[in-house]
Design a protein around this motif. Structure first.
Motif, PDB file in Angstrom:
ATOM      1  N   THR A  70      -9.870   1.803  10.974  1.00 34.99           N
ATOM      2  CA  THR A  70      -8.707   1.036  10.208  1.00 34.99           C
ATOM      3  C   THR A  70      -7.930   0.301  11.255  1.00 34.99           C
ATOM      4  N   ASN A  82      -1.109   1.971   9.980  1.00 40.23           N
ATOM      5  CA  ASN A  82      -2.531   1.855   9.917  1.00 40.23           C
ATOM      6  C   ASN A  82      -3.272   1.594  11.033  1.00 40.23           C
ATOM      7  N   TRP A  89     -13.748   4.485   8.321  1.00 41.79           N
ATOM      8  CA  TRP A  89     -14.019   4.499   6.710  1.00 41.79           C
ATOM      9  C   TRP A  89     -15.262   4.903   6.601  1.00 41.79           C
ATOM     10  N   GLU A  93     -13.717   9.664   3.841  1.00 40.02           N
ATOM     11  CA  GLU A  93     -12.402   9.166   4.215  1.00 40.02           C
ATOM     12  C   GLU A  93     -11.859   8.250   3.051  1.00 40.02           C
ATOM     13  N   TYR A  97      -8.440   8.850   0.773  1.00 43.38           N
ATOM     14  CA  TYR A  97      -7.385   7.721   0.858  1.00 43.38           C
ATOM     15  C   TYR A  97      -7.040   7.042  -0.582  1.00 43.38           C
ATOM     16  N   PRO A 101      -3.192   7.051  -1.188  1.00 38.37           N
ATOM     17  CA  PRO A 101      -3.272   6.354   0.063  1.00 38.37           C
ATOM     18  C   PRO A 101      -2.102   6.727   1.079  1.00 38.37           C
ATOM     19  N   VAL A 104      -2.672   9.918   3.338  1.00 39.68           N
ATOM     20  CA  VAL A 104      -3.872   9.975   4.139  1.00 39.68           C
ATOM     21  C   VAL A 104      -3.143   9.222   5.252  1.00 39.68           C
ATOM     22  N   THR A 108       1.880   3.451   5.422  1.00 35.82           N
ATOM     23  CA  THR A 108       0.745   2.405   5.081  1.00 35.82           C
ATOM     24  C   THR A 108       1.564   1.338   4.090  1.00 35.82           C
TER      25      THR A 108
END
Length: 132
Positions: A70, A82, A89, A93, A97, A101, A104, A108
């Motif tokens: 990330t 982030n 990723w 994951e 996400y 989003p 997680v 973000t």
């Protein structure tokens, strides 16, 4: 069907038919279809993300996203959340996400609420796996 009949049926599958079967380990995520995933990308992601290297839009490029950390795309301004997430990723994951989003990575700046359909998520992840 007897065990012998099942073995014969299994061994007589053509390569094309065999390739279309899904074999899942217990507890694993759905196996996705990258062709269907490209359609999901085009309908849900392309507004904010590109699938080409170095092409950042509102969101960072998703080229090479699988295996990337990330906050690591050059020339893209990430949210502090982030940047601090320190997630690599993987398919697992991405599954979490893409479902939610903000659950997680709270904070973000991705405004999208997520792909709620598990099959579409699996297809999208299969497509993202091809972007290398």
């Amino acid at each position: 069907m007897t065990v012998r009949q099942a073995r014969v049926a299994f061994t007589s599958l053509t390569a094309a038919a065999f390739g279309s079967l899904l074999f899942l380990a217990p507890g694993s995520a759905l196996a996705g279809d990258p062709v269907a995933g490209k359609a999901v990308f085009q309908s849900a992601c392309v507004v904010c993300h590109a699938n080409r290297a170095g092409d950042n839009k509102v969101g960072p490029t998703l080229f090479g996203v699988v295996g990337r950390k990330t906050g690591s795309v050059p020339e893209y301004t990430y949210s502090p959340a982030n940047l601090a997430a320190n997630i690599t990723w993987t398919d697992a994951e991405l599954e979490a996400y893409l479902a939610a989003p903000r659950a997680v990575i709270p904070g973000t700046k991705m405004a999208y609420a997520g792909v709620k359909d598990a099959t579409k998520r699996a297809d999208l992840i299969a497509y993202l796996d091809t972007l290398k």
